[in-house]
Design a protein around this motif. Structure first.
Motif, PDB file in Angstrom:
ATOM      1  N   GLY A   1      51.179  68.924  74.476  1.00  0.00           N
ATOM      2  CA  GLY A   1      50.809  69.179  75.866  1.00  0.00           C
ATOM      3  C   GLY A   1      49.467  69.862  75.974  1.00  0.00           C
ATOM      4  O   GLY A   1      48.614  69.467  76.773  1.00  0.00           O
ATOM      5  N   ILE A   2      49.271  70.889  75.145  1.00  0.00           N
ATOM      6  CA  ILE A   2      48.021  71.649  75.225  1.00  0.00           C
ATOM      7  C   ILE A   2      46.832  70.787  74.824  1.00  0.00           C
ATOM      8  O   ILE A   2      45.782  70.812  75.468  1.00  0.00           O
ATOM      9  CB  ILE A   2      48.084  72.904  74.320  1.00  0.00           C
ATOM     10  N   ILE A   3      47.005  70.006  73.753  1.00  0.00           N
ATOM     11  CA  ILE A   3      45.878  69.164  73.329  1.00  0.00           C
ATOM     12  C   ILE A   3      45.536  68.164  74.426  1.00  0.00           C
ATOM     13  O   ILE A   3      44.367  67.892  74.698  1.00  0.00           O
ATOM     14  CB  ILE A   3      46.192  68.486  71.976  1.00  0.00           C
ATOM     15  N   ALA A   4      46.566  67.673  75.122  1.00  0.00           N
ATOM     16  CA  ALA A   4      46.296  66.767  76.242  1.00  0.00           C
ATOM     17  C   ALA A   4      45.508  67.483  77.328  1.00  0.00           C
ATOM     18  O   ALA A   4      44.595  66.914  77.937  1.00  0.00           O
ATOM     19  CB  ALA A   4      47.616  66.241  76.808  1.00  0.00           C
ATOM     20  N   LEU A   5      45.824  68.753  77.574  1.00  0.00           N
ATOM     21  CA  LEU A   5      45.107  69.517  78.593  1.00  0.00           C
ATOM     22  C   LEU A   5      43.659  69.739  78.203  1.00  0.00           C
ATOM     23  O   LEU A   5      42.744  69.562  79.011  1.00  0.00           O
ATOM     24  CB  LEU A   5      45.771  70.886  78.796  1.00  0.00           C
ATOM     25  N   VAL A   6      43.463  70.123  76.938  1.00  0.00           N
ATOM     26  CA  VAL A   6      42.092  70.323  76.458  1.00  0.00           C
ATOM     27  C   VAL A   6      41.329  69.016  76.598  1.00  0.00           C
ATOM     28  O   VAL A   6      40.171  68.990  77.033  1.00  0.00           O
ATOM     29  CB  VAL A   6      42.097  70.806  74.989  1.00  0.00           C
ATOM     30  N   HIS A   7      42.004  67.933  76.287  1.00  0.00           N
ATOM     31  CA  HIS A   7      41.421  66.599  76.417  1.00  0.00           C
ATOM     32  C   HIS A   7      40.951  66.355  77.860  1.00  0.00           C
ATOM     33  O   HIS A   7      39.823  65.939  78.102  1.00  0.00           O
ATOM     34  CB  HIS A   7      42.464  65.555  75.996  1.00  0.00           C
ATOM     35  N   ASP A   8      41.828  66.657  78.820  1.00  0.00           N
ATOM     36  CA  ASP A   8      41.474  66.405  80.220  1.00  0.00           C
ATOM     37  C   ASP A   8      40.287  67.239  80.662  1.00  0.00           C
ATOM     38  O   ASP A   8      39.398  66.765  81.373  1.00  0.00           O
ATOM     39  CB  ASP A   8      42.673  66.701  81.124  1.00  0.00           C
ATOM     40  N   VAL A   9      40.300  68.494  80.239  1.00  0.00           N
ATOM     41  CA  VAL A   9      39.182  69.371  80.618  1.00  0.00           C
ATOM     42  C   VAL A   9      37.883  68.831  80.017  1.00  0.00           C
ATOM     43  O   VAL A   9      36.857  68.746  80.689  1.00  0.00           O
ATOM     44  CB  VAL A   9      39.459  70.818  80.153  1.00  0.00           C
ATOM     45  N   LEU A  10      37.947  68.404  78.736  1.00  0.00           N
ATOM     46  CA  LEU A  10      36.741  67.882  78.087  1.00  0.00           C
ATOM     47  C   LEU A  10      36.251  66.604  78.767  1.00  0.00           C
ATOM     48  O   LEU A  10      35.046  66.420  78.980  1.00  0.00           O
ATOM     49  CB  LEU A  10      37.002  67.621  76.596  1.00  0.00           C
ATOM     50  N   ILE A  11      37.191  65.723  79.114  1.00  0.00           N
ATOM     51  CA  ILE A  11      36.796  64.470  79.771  1.00  0.00           C
ATOM     52  C   ILE A  11      36.141  64.775  81.122  1.00  0.00           C
ATOM     53  O   ILE A  11      35.107  64.198  81.476  1.00  0.00           O
ATOM     54  CB  ILE A  11      38.026  63.563  79.999  1.00  0.00           C
ATOM     55  N   THR A  12      36.740  65.711  81.858  1.00  0.00           N
ATOM     56  CA  THR A  12      36.160  66.055  83.155  1.00  0.00           C
ATOM     57  C   THR A  12      34.759  66.618  82.982  1.00  0.00           C
ATOM     58  O   THR A  12      33.829  66.252  83.709  1.00  0.00           O
ATOM     59  CB  THR A  12      37.048  67.084  83.884  1.00  0.00           C
ATOM     60  N   ILE A  13      34.610  67.517  82.005  1.00  0.00           N
ATOM     61  CA  ILE A  13      33.286  68.095  81.760  1.00  0.00           C
ATOM     62  C   ILE A  13      32.298  66.990  81.392  1.00  0.00           C
ATOM     63  O   ILE A  13      31.147  66.992  81.832  1.00  0.00           O
ATOM     64  CB  ILE A  13      33.361  69.181  80.654  1.00  0.00           C
ATOM     65  N   THR A  14      32.760  66.025  80.603  1.00  0.00           N
ATOM     66  CA  THR A  14      31.902  64.893  80.240  1.00  0.00           C
ATOM     67  C   THR A  14      31.366  64.194  81.487  1.00  0.00           C
ATOM     68  O   THR A  14      30.164  63.983  81.625  1.00  0.00           O
ATOM     69  CB  THR A  14      32.691  63.868  79.396  1.00  0.00           C
ATOM     70  N   PHE A  15      32.266  63.877  82.409  1.00  0.00           N
ATOM     71  CA  PHE A  15      31.825  63.157  83.604  1.00  0.00           C
ATOM     72  C   PHE A  15      30.947  64.028  84.501  1.00  0.00           C
ATOM     73  O   PHE A  15      29.987  63.545  85.092  1.00  0.00           O
ATOM     74  CB  PHE A  15      33.028  62.602  84.371  1.00  0.00           C
ATOM     75  N   LEU A  16      31.274  65.306  84.587  1.00  0.00           N
ATOM     76  CA  LEU A  16      30.440  66.207  85.383  1.00  0.00           C
ATOM     77  C   LEU A  16      29.029  66.238  84.814  1.00  0.00           C
ATOM     78  O   LEU A  16      28.042  66.221  85.542  1.00  0.00           O
ATOM     79  CB  LEU A  16      31.029  67.618  85.390  1.00  0.00           C
ATOM     80  N   SER A  17      28.953  66.253  83.479  1.00  0.00           N
ATOM     81  CA  SER A  17      27.647  66.302  82.843  1.00  0.00           C
ATOM     82  C   SER A  17      26.903  64.977  83.019  1.00  0.00           C
ATOM     83  O   SER A  17      25.716  64.950  83.306  1.00  0.00           O
ATOM     84  CB  SER A  17      27.796  66.641  81.365  1.00  0.00           C
ATOM     85  N   LEU A  18      27.639  63.863  82.875  1.00  0.00           N
ATOM     86  CA  LEU A  18      27.002  62.548  83.021  1.00  0.00           C
ATOM     87  C   LEU A  18      26.427  62.375  84.431  1.00  0.00           C
ATOM     88  O   LEU A  18      25.361  61.812  84.609  1.00  0.00           O
ATOM     89  CB  LEU A  18      28.008  61.436  82.738  1.00  0.00           C
ATOM     90  N   PHE A  19      27.136  62.872  85.428  1.00  0.00           N
ATOM     91  CA  PHE A  19      26.653  62.741  86.803  1.00  0.00           C
ATOM     92  C   PHE A  19      25.826  63.942  87.242  1.00  0.00           C
ATOM     93  O   PHE A  19      25.492  64.081  88.415  1.00  0.00           O
ATOM     94  CB  PHE A  19      27.830  62.523  87.761  1.00  0.00           C
ATOM     95  N   ASP A  20      25.539  64.811  86.272  1.00  0.00           N
ATOM     96  CA  ASP A  20      24.704  65.974  86.514  1.00  0.00           C
ATOM     97  C   ASP A  20      25.211  66.834  87.675  1.00  0.00           C
ATOM     98  O   ASP A  20      24.459  67.256  88.538  1.00  0.00           O
ATOM     99  CB  ASP A  20      23.254  65.549  86.784  1.00  0.00           C
ATOM    100  N   LYS A  21      26.502  67.068  87.691  1.00  0.00           N
ATOM    101  CA  LYS A  21      27.083  67.931  88.722  1.00  0.00           C
ATOM    102  C   LYS A  21      26.954  69.381  88.283  1.00  0.00           C
ATOM    103  O   LYS A  21      26.858  69.678  87.088  1.00  0.00           O
ATOM    104  CB  LYS A  21      28.564  67.594  88.928  1.00  0.00           C
ATOM    105  N   GLU A  22      27.012  70.249  89.265  1.00  0.00           N
ATOM    106  CA  GLU A  22      26.842  71.653  88.976  1.00  0.00           C
ATOM    107  C   GLU A  22      28.159  72.343  88.637  1.00  0.00           C
ATOM    108  O   GLU A  22      29.180  72.034  89.232  1.00  0.00           O
ATOM    109  CB  GLU A  22      26.275  72.296  90.223  1.00  0.00           C
ATOM    110  N   PHE A  23      28.113  73.265  87.705  1.00  0.00           N
ATOM    111  CA  PHE A  23      29.306  74.029  87.348  1.00  0.00           C
ATOM    112  C   PHE A  23      29.332  75.331  88.129  1.00  0.00           C
ATOM    113  O   PHE A  23      28.494  76.192  87.922  1.00  0.00           O
ATOM    114  CB  PHE A  23      29.286  74.379  85.858  1.00  0.00           C
ATOM    115  N   ASP A  24      30.270  75.463  89.038  1.00  0.00           N
ATOM    116  CA  ASP A  24      30.412  76.745  89.693  1.00  0.00           C
ATOM    117  C   ASP A  24      31.891  77.133  89.721  1.00  0.00           C
ATOM    118  O   ASP A  24      32.722  76.478  89.091  1.00  0.00           O
ATOM    119  CB  ASP A  24      29.810  76.707  91.106  1.00  0.00           C
ATOM    120  N   LEU A  25      32.188  78.193  90.441  1.00  0.00           N
ATOM    121  CA  LEU A  25      33.568  78.681  90.457  1.00  0.00           C
ATOM    122  C   LEU A  25      34.535  77.648  91.025  1.00  0.00           C
ATOM    123  O   LEU A  25      35.677  77.559  90.609  1.00  0.00           O
ATOM    124  CB  LEU A  25      33.655  79.965  91.277  1.00  0.00           C
TER     125      LEU A  25
END
Lengths: 303, 533
Positions: free
Chosen positions: A165-189
């Protein structure tokens, strides 16, 4: 109405190897993208700086806005369009006197655009000290929620399930960060809040399938775990599709009608929930399977 | 069985009514008088991102409080040593939390040591040594005492700021400590943010000092400041140009009196020019002190200094008894009233700096509410329709549960005074998703059971039983995560965690408990052959 035939027999386990590689590939692309962009595009919450959101009455040229704020001491400001007649001016530094920030901005805007022609909708200033503090707390919040989930699932199920379960969660967070970075979105709270939502949603999804695996494993002691996982994923498939579909509708509505302020927030959620469903089927279960192969727990199941 | 259905239904109806009672003030502005008397009047508490306002994070420079305590002790120590004829030279005066003394001989040093040990329990020698035959001793506040002073400074600052904000007249301000030395100030709906900031951030240290008229100001401005003097500037408003001029003044550094002795401060309008000024009144002890000071210094100029800036420096005409004085300084009405507020509320024990500021204009907040509400309504309707289309009559049951879910969620938020933020709205929408999931899980299970050939009643029984464990585990896992978010989150993360936590609890109740009542009611004592699912 039925989306799927009542009983499906897709062989998900067979697909697991290629999908794990697919995930790894996407995450590697994400890491590459982060390196390419020089790290995450931190918003002022984490990096510190100022943000001014202004709505104009008439169309105002970016150059004019830039020069207006430059003369007020906001050097190197980034100007983004933020809806019709609305812009966001960001500076990486808080610089300046925090106490007189509001007055300075007001003064600069009034001289440049004239009173009544604009409306300052939002001013935010985050000092570098607070930025660091917020970053630390955000990371702690995520890590501790992981640990909390790990412990709970470990107690209710078995440790290998918790790990999956945890590895799946880490996976989801990483995938989301990947897409945020690809679309150059900003990281805020707000994005952190989104990542947390994704964690909550994804674990919810994972638990539903784990629960079925646990149930089926108790029922058919002789069956191989491969088959049990396959049967379980198939049995819960219509539920998975239905629920994801409704959540997806909600997110699409929020994305298109929820307004600019939560635009990036919902973008992250859309990526994350899709990844959440995917990881439940293709990431969490293979890890349980992998652990079964390393250390079979047949004895446990015979209880 | 019927009895149990009735009891369960009664519980649900009571809860819904309670939620409605809590929500009524938020939905309607025209509630009858009797309502206002007996029933809750709280509205949904909106975060600053939704209603507009200012959020400040202040840092108390507590080290400064320690420093000024040291400075005061050192002054006292100095006078004491002069009285006792101990020879010394002060080389560093309380800068950076240390004061350094130099002694010509050993007896002077010994006398100093014994004086320090006897009369100054808060001070200690941090380091000592000899340079060119002279004894050197650095003095500082004891660590334990310094910690106490710091803690006190933060607590007192909090209290002072709270007083100021209360008198400024903001509805529902929130002033809470954060960590060891930070204060969060939230002022919803505030418009004049610059004024609020200056009011909150001002140290407001009021001091009375004598103007040094024996020494030349010009000499001092060149850099030859006489011992025990300090240059300050007087701020004067030029009526004709409306500009403020800064005029330098040479003051005696010794503070004769400070604002501690104030009893009240209020704005008054002068008779001659109709100018506002602030009239202050000392408490009885302060009044006696003020009488003595003015009596001793007739014909001298007494400067009224606020945060290092001279507001006025009138010549004392005669001994002033009665303990009243005026601070004139050609203020605007607003300035005068703000000054009165800060004087009444007292000085901050240490300066504060603004670390974070977030100001959301009221129009942006309204926009966000409008859009958030619209999106939620559209999403809600789509889900309701979809559930009916997919599950037919059973979908309708799920819809009832969903509607109740929203009602209870908002009601609980009002009852617990939880704050609704923009991510919170997203949290609510996601809760709807989770609630739908619970119903989907149950319905899919019932379908499965029906497929094995069970009667509707048996299928419902088994479906609920099997789905419950899944719903419980998945929701509690999310709940565990939400609780951690609440503990560690700040701002939007916290707002989100609150709604998610309440949402999960409520959705577990509506999805499992409420729908079951409806199912039970319809299958009870009837021989239905088929469920519309």
């Amino acid at each position: 109405m039925e989306i799927l035939k009542s009983e499906t027999h897709y062989n998900f386990v067979k697909l697991m190897k290629p999908t794990v590689f697919l995930s790894l590939a996407v995450i590697i692309i994400g890491i590459a993208s982060l390196i390419w962009h020089g790290g995450p595009n931190y918003g002022i919450d984490f990096s510190g700086g100022t943000l001014i959101q202004i709505k104009f009455k008439n169309a105002t040229h970016t150059d004019k806005i830039r020069s207006a704020f430059q003369s007020a001491g906001f050097e190197g400001s980034i100007i983004q369009d933020y809806g019709p007649l609305e812009v966001m001016v960001r500076t990486p530094e808080t610089g300046k006197n925090a106490a007189s920030l509001t007055t300075d901005v007001e003064k600069a805007a009034q001289t440049a655009f004239g009173a009544g022609n604009y409306e300052i909708r939002r001013i935010e200033m985050v000092g570098p000290k607070v930025g660091k503090d917020l970053t630390r707390k955000a990371i702690l919040a995520i890590i501790f929620s992981w640990i909390g989930i790990l412990v709970y699932v470990g107690i209710r199920f078995e440790f290998r399930y918790a790990l999956g379960g945890i590895i799946a969660l880490v996976h989801d967070v990483l995938i989301t960060i990947t897409f945020l970075s690809l679309f150059d979105k900003e990281f805020d709270l707000n994005i952190v809040a989104a990542l947390l939502t994704i964690i909550g949603y994804s674990i919810n999804d994972t638990i539903v399938i784990f629960d079925r695996i646990r149930e089926n494993a108790r029922k058919n002691i002789r069956q191989s775990l491969d088959d049990i996982i396959n049967a379980s994923v198939n049995q819960t498939l219509s539920r998975t599709i239905l629920t994801s579909f409704t959540v997806f509708i909600v997110l699409l509505v929020l994305f298109f009608f929820g307004g600019q302020v939560i635009h990036d927030f919902t973008f992250a959620l859309i990526v994350g929930t899709v990844s959440g469903v995917y990881s439940t089927v293709f990431i969490a279960s293979p890890i349980v399977l992998l652990f079964e192969k390393i250390r079979p727990s047949g004895l446990k199941r015979k209880k | 069985m019927l009895k149990s259905i009735r009891i369960r239904a009664a519980i649900v109806i009571l809860l819904c009514l309670a939620a409605l009672v809590y929500l009524a003030p938020s939905l309607s502005t025209t509630l009858p008088e009797s309502w206002k008397k007996y029933l809750p009047m709280d509205k949904i508490h909106l975060g600053l991102d939704l209603q507009g306002g200012m959020h400040l994070v202040l840092e108390v420079d507590a080290a400064k409080a320690v420093e000024s305590t040291l400075a005061r002790s050192i002054n006292d120590l100095k006078e004491n040593m002069m009285e006792k004829r101990i020879r010394f030279k002060l080389t560093t005066n309380a800068a950076g939390g240390n004061a350094a003394f130099e002694f010509p001989d050993a007896p002077a040093r010994d006398a100093f040591d014994s004086l320090l040990a006897k009369q100054y329990p808060d001070l200690e020698v941090a380091s000592s040594g000899t340079v060119e035959g002279k004894g050197i001793a650095t003095v500082k506040i004891k660590d334990k005492r310094a910690l106490e002073i710091k803690k006190m400074a933060v607590e007192q600052s909090l209290e002072t700021i709270r007083n100021r904000v209360d008198q400024f007249g903001v509805t529902e301000p929130e002033i809470i400590p954060q960590g060891a030395d930070r204060i969060i100030v939230q002022l919803p709906g505030i418009k004049d943010t610059a004024r609020a900031k200056s009011l909150i951030g001002r140290t407001a240290l009021l001091e009375f000092k004598l103007v040094d008229e024996e020494n030349s100001l010009d000499e001092a401005l060149k850099g030859n400041i006489p011992e025990g003097d300090v240059i300050a500037s007087e701020s004067r408003l030029d009526r004709t140009s409306g500009r403020r001029n800064e005029i330098p003044l040479l003051l005696k550094n010794r503070t004769l009196m400070s604002g501690d002795a104030l009893e009240s401060a209020k704005v008054q309008i002068g008779d001659r020019f109709g100018e506002p000024h602030v009239s202050i009144k000392f408490n009885s002890q302060g009044a006696t002190e003020f009488e003595r000071i003015t009596g001793e210094n007739v014909k001298k100029r007494l400067a009224i200094v606020l945060d290092g800036v001279v507001h006025s420096a009138p010549v004392i005409q005669e001994k002033i008894s009665g303990g009243e004085a005026q601070i004139t300084g050609s203020f605007t009405m607003e300035e005068a009233s703000d000054l009165a507020i800060v004087l009444r509320a007292g000085a901050l024990p240490a300066p504060v700096t603004i670390l974070e500021e977030r100001t959301v204009g009221p129009s942006l907040g309204q926009d966000s509410i409008d859009k958030g509400t619209w999106a939620s309504v559209i999403a809600g309707i789509l889900i309701l329709l979809f559930m009916i289309a997919y599950y037919k009559a059973t979908g309708l049951v799920a819809d009832v549960a969903l509607a109740m879910n929203m009602l209870l969620l908002l009601g609980v938020m009002v009852a617990f005074k939880a704050t609704l933020t923009l991510p919170g709205i997203a949290g609510i929408v996601l809760t709807i998703g989770m609630a739908v999931d619970a119903n989907v899980l149950i319905n899919e299970r019932i379908k499965e059971e029906l497929r094995t050939g069970k009667t509707p009643r048996a299928a419902i029984e088994a479906g609920y039983q099997k789905a419950f464990l899944t719903i419980f585990d998945s929701n509690v896992t999310t709940l565990v995560a939400a609780l951690f978010l609440f503990g560690f989150g700040t701002g939007p993360v916290k707002g989100f965690a609150v709604t998610l936590t309440i949402g999960i609890l409520v959705s577990m109740f509506t999805a499992v408990f409420v729908t079951r009542i409806i199912f039970d009611y319809f299958v009870w004592n009837r021989k239905i052959e088929k469920i519309s699912i």
